[in-house]
Design a protein around this motif. Structure first.
Motif, mmCIF file in Angstrom:
data_model
loop_
_atom_site.group_PDB
_atom_site.id
_atom_site.type_symbol
_atom_site.label_atom_id
_atom_site.label_comp_id
_atom_site.label_asym_id
_atom_site.label_seq_id
_atom_site.Cartn_x
_atom_site.Cartn_y
_atom_site.Cartn_z
ATOM 1 N N ASP A 240 0.822 -1.205 0.000
ATOM 2 C CA ASP A 240 0.000 0.000 0.000
ATOM 3 C C ASP A 240 0.862 1.263 0.000
ATOM 4 N N HIS A 241 2.169 1.059 -0.133
ATOM 5 C CA HIS A 241 3.099 2.173 -0.263
ATOM 6 C C HIS A 241 4.363 1.624 -0.935
ATOM 7 N N ALA A 242 5.223 2.508 -1.370
ATOM 8 C CA ALA A 242 6.456 2.073 -2.030
ATOM 9 C C ALA A 242 7.290 1.233 -1.082
ATOM 10 N N MET A 243 7.687 0.032 -1.536
ATOM 11 C CA MET A 243 8.534 -0.828 -0.725
ATOM 12 C C MET A 243 9.329 -1.740 -1.647
ATOM 13 N N PRO A 244 10.477 -2.235 -1.200
ATOM 14 C CA PRO A 244 11.304 -3.110 -2.046
ATOM 15 C C PRO A 244 10.539 -4.356 -2.459
ATOM 16 N N ILE A 245 10.749 -4.786 -3.689
ATOM 17 C CA ILE A 245 10.025 -5.952 -4.185
ATOM 18 C C ILE A 245 10.387 -7.209 -3.399
ATOM 19 N N LYS A 246 11.616 -7.268 -2.856
ATOM 20 C CA LYS A 246 11.990 -8.442 -2.061
ATOM 21 C C LYS A 246 11.102 -8.561 -0.829
ATOM 22 N N SER A 247 10.716 -7.429 -0.238
ATOM 23 C CA SER A 247 9.841 -7.446 0.943
ATOM 24 C C SER A 247 8.440 -7.916 0.571
ATOM 25 N N VAL A 248 7.970 -7.509 -0.616
ATOM 26 C CA VAL A 248 6.639 -7.920 -1.070
ATOM 27 C C VAL A 248 6.615 -9.424 -1.309
ATOM 28 N N ILE A 249 7.665 -9.963 -1.925
ATOM 29 C CA ILE A 249 7.743 -11.405 -2.151
ATOM 30 C C ILE A 249 7.771 -12.157 -0.827
ATOM 31 N N GLN A 250 8.565 -11.675 0.097
ATOM 32 C CA GLN A 250 8.671 -12.333 1.405
ATOM 33 C C GLN A 250 7.333 -12.344 2.133
ATOM 34 N N LYS A 251 6.607 -11.239 2.058
ATOM 35 C CA LYS A 251 5.306 -11.158 2.737
ATOM 36 C C LYS A 251 4.262 -12.043 2.061
ATOM 37 N N ALA A 252 4.368 -12.221 0.753
ATOM 38 C CA ALA A 252 3.399 -13.050 0.031
ATOM 39 C C ALA A 252 3.499 -14.515 0.434
ATOM 40 N N ILE A 253 4.721 -14.991 0.725
ATOM 41 C CA ILE A 253 4.888 -16.406 1.063
ATOM 42 C C ILE A 253 5.078 -16.628 2.562
ATOM 43 N N ALA A 254 4.995 -15.543 3.337
ATOM 44 C CA ALA A 254 5.014 -15.673 4.800
ATOM 45 C C ALA A 254 3.666 -16.226 5.261
ATOM 46 N N PRO A 255 3.603 -16.822 6.452
ATOM 47 C CA PRO A 255 2.335 -17.369 6.936
ATOM 48 C C PRO A 255 1.161 -16.401 6.846
ATOM 49 N N SER A 256 1.392 -15.136 7.119
ATOM 50 C CA SER A 256 0.304 -14.159 7.099
ATOM 51 C C SER A 256 -0.234 -13.890 5.699
ATOM 52 N N LYS A 279 7.628 -0.610 -13.243
ATOM 53 C CA LYS A 279 8.997 -1.105 -13.429
ATOM 54 C C LYS A 279 9.978 -0.532 -12.416
ATOM 55 N N THR A 280 9.656 0.614 -11.826
ATOM 56 C CA THR A 280 10.575 1.204 -10.845
ATOM 57 C C THR A 280 10.717 0.333 -9.599
ATOM 58 N N TYR A 281 9.737 -0.542 -9.339
ATOM 59 C CA TYR A 281 9.795 -1.413 -8.165
ATOM 60 C C TYR A 281 10.414 -2.767 -8.478
ATOM 61 N N LEU A 282 10.576 -3.092 -9.759
ATOM 62 C CA LEU A 282 10.898 -4.460 -10.142
ATOM 63 C C LEU A 282 12.402 -4.657 -10.326
ATOM 64 N N SER A 283 13.126 -4.642 -9.238
ATOM 65 C CA SER A 283 14.565 -4.877 -9.273
ATOM 66 C C SER A 283 14.837 -6.336 -9.605
ATOM 67 N N ILE A 284 15.500 -6.588 -10.733
ATOM 68 C CA ILE A 284 15.760 -7.955 -11.149
ATOM 69 C C ILE A 284 16.687 -8.659 -10.174
ATOM 70 N N GLU A 285 17.603 -7.897 -9.538
ATOM 71 C CA GLU A 285 18.512 -8.505 -8.557
ATOM 72 C C GLU A 285 17.729 -9.011 -7.349
ATOM 73 N N GLU A 286 16.812 -8.192 -6.843
ATOM 74 C CA GLU A 286 16.027 -8.600 -5.674
ATOM 75 C C GLU A 286 15.099 -9.762 -6.019
ATOM 76 N N ILE A 287 14.469 -9.686 -7.183
ATOM 77 C CA ILE A 287 13.563 -10.759 -7.594
ATOM 78 C C ILE A 287 14.327 -12.070 -7.731
ATOM 79 N N SER A 288 15.474 -12.021 -8.407
ATOM 80 C CA SER A 288 16.261 -13.233 -8.619
ATOM 81 C C SER A 288 16.731 -13.841 -7.299
ATOM 82 N N ALA A 289 17.136 -12.989 -6.368
ATOM 83 C CA ALA A 289 17.623 -13.478 -5.079
ATOM 84 C C ALA A 289 16.526 -14.194 -4.309
ATOM 85 N N GLU A 290 15.313 -13.626 -4.291
ATOM 86 C CA GLU A 290 14.211 -14.242 -3.542
ATOM 87 C C GLU A 290 13.731 -15.525 -4.207
ATOM 88 N N VAL A 291 13.675 -15.519 -5.537
ATOM 89 C CA VAL A 291 13.252 -16.719 -6.256
ATOM 90 C C VAL A 291 14.272 -17.840 -6.064
#
Length: 368
Positions: A240-256, A279-291
């Motif tokens: 609901d606000h600007a945040m790193p994509i790695k945090s969004v991925i982590q929250k999506a697969i967290a229990p909550s 695209k400003t939120y979609l850091s390929i480095e962060e996405i690749s690391a979480e995946v």
């Protein structure tokens, strides 16, 4: 363009389907279904089935032509044996209504595992669909609150078993017990659960029919759902606000973020992750690391990225499970519930004291 069938069976399935239509037609007003267009690209046909006519009447966002009332008083009273018989008696009508809607690439059947109409109709309906059609069918099954009583718990146990044996291509679990962390009053909690499931399903469908930088499609979804034990759940997080994509991925697969309580890193078998946003939120480095972190545990992760100008990041994760500790716990509770109901019947059969009390006035008439 995909052709998609979504069926809501019974009260729970109807309400989730209505939430799907509310979200898809892009309006909260009751007239949205008349003047709004579907917000997704696919050709989606929705159908609500119920024996309880009042439940069908309460649907606000589903058109009347998309509701089928199966006459049987006011429902089947949480009795799956009655429900199975009612389905067989009305099978031709139900299947004819589905066939008239055309051909499909994929179907979803939404139901509660614990009630009457939904939990009894769904296994039989999927069996019939698989007999007559060759498109994959996935069941979205809602598990009961554990305190809802012995009948619901035993229904859930047998319903899930029957769905697995129906030829279904995969089961996506949602759990009321786990989701009651949402809090609030009962109505608000149920509405929140229905909306959570609806938004996940709609984003999934939209993603399977979208142009992506890294593509996931229906074939990938089928491959993911065929992994593990045939059981899956869905995770989701929308910033609901600007945040790193790695945090969004982590929250999506967290229990909550999940619809069903599981430890993704120890119980998941395959995964598909859909990432959407500007695209400003979609850091390929962060996405690749979480995946990479996820794939090191689950084995394979399909990845899709949808670029939407101006959108805050959101992530959807479909996770098939190799094991499900929480489901094993539910079955343990259900076994106790089944034994309790059996013991009650045996006590009633063996206890003749009440019958003896009534027999004392046999042959007598009241005198006033």
């Amino acid at each position: 363009m995909l052709n998609i069938l979504i069926i809501g069976n019974g009260q729970c399935g109807n309400r989730i389907l209505d939430a799907v239509n509310k979200e898809a037609f892009g309006g909260s007003g009751k007239l949205a279904k008349f003047y709004s267009k579907q917000s997704y690209k696919s050709n989606v046909q929705t159908l609500a089935i119920n024996t309880a006519v009042n439940d069908l009447k309460e649907m606000k966002y589903t058109k009347a032509k998309d509701r089928i009332h199966i006459p049987h008083l006011h429902g089947v009273g949480a009795n799956r044996n009655v429900g199975k018989k009612v389905f067989e008696e009305n099978k031709a009508q139900i299947m004819r209504n589905i066939d008239e809607r055309g051909s499909f690439d994929v179907g979803f059947v939404i139901t509660s595992a614990s009630g009457g109409t939904g939990s009894s109709f769904t296994p039989s309906l999927i069996t019939e669909l698989k007999k007559e059609h060759d498109f994959p069918i996935y069941a979205i099954v809602v598990l009961p609150f554990r305190e809802e009583g012995t009948l619901y718990l035993q229904n859930a146990a047998f319903c899930l078993r029957d769905i697995r044996e129906s030829g279904v291509d995969g089961i996506i679990l949602a759990d009321n017990q786990y989701l009651k962390q949402l809090g609030g009053d009962v109505q608000s909690a149920y509405d929140a659960i229905n909306t959570m499931i609806a938004r996940r399903l709609l984003l999934l469908l939209d993603s399977l029919d979208s142009e992506m930088m890294m593509v996931t499609d229906l074939g990938d979804f089928k491959t993911v759902m065929s992994g593990g034990a045939g059981i899956a759940t869905i995770g989701y997080y929308e910033a609901d606000h600007a945040m790193p994509i790695k945090s969004v991925i982590q929250k999506a697969i967290a229990p909550s973020g999940l619809l069903f309580n599981t430890d993704v890193y120890s119980e998941a078998s395959r995964s598909m992750i859909i990432i959407r946003g500007d695209k400003t939120y979609l850091s390929i480095e962060e996405i690749s690391a979480e995946v990479e972190k996820l794939s090191s545990s689950v084995g394979h992760v399909f990845k899709g990225i949808v670029v939407r100008k101006g959108d805050l990041p959101r992530v959807l994760a479909v996770l098939t499970l190799e094991t499900a500790t929480e489901l094993e716990k539910l079955y343990s509770i259900a076994v106790d519930a089944i034994k309790e109901e059996k013991a009650k019947k045996e006590r009633v059969t063996e206890n003749k004291e009440l019958d003896r009390a009534f027999s004392q006035i046999d042959g007598l008439e009241p005198h006033y």
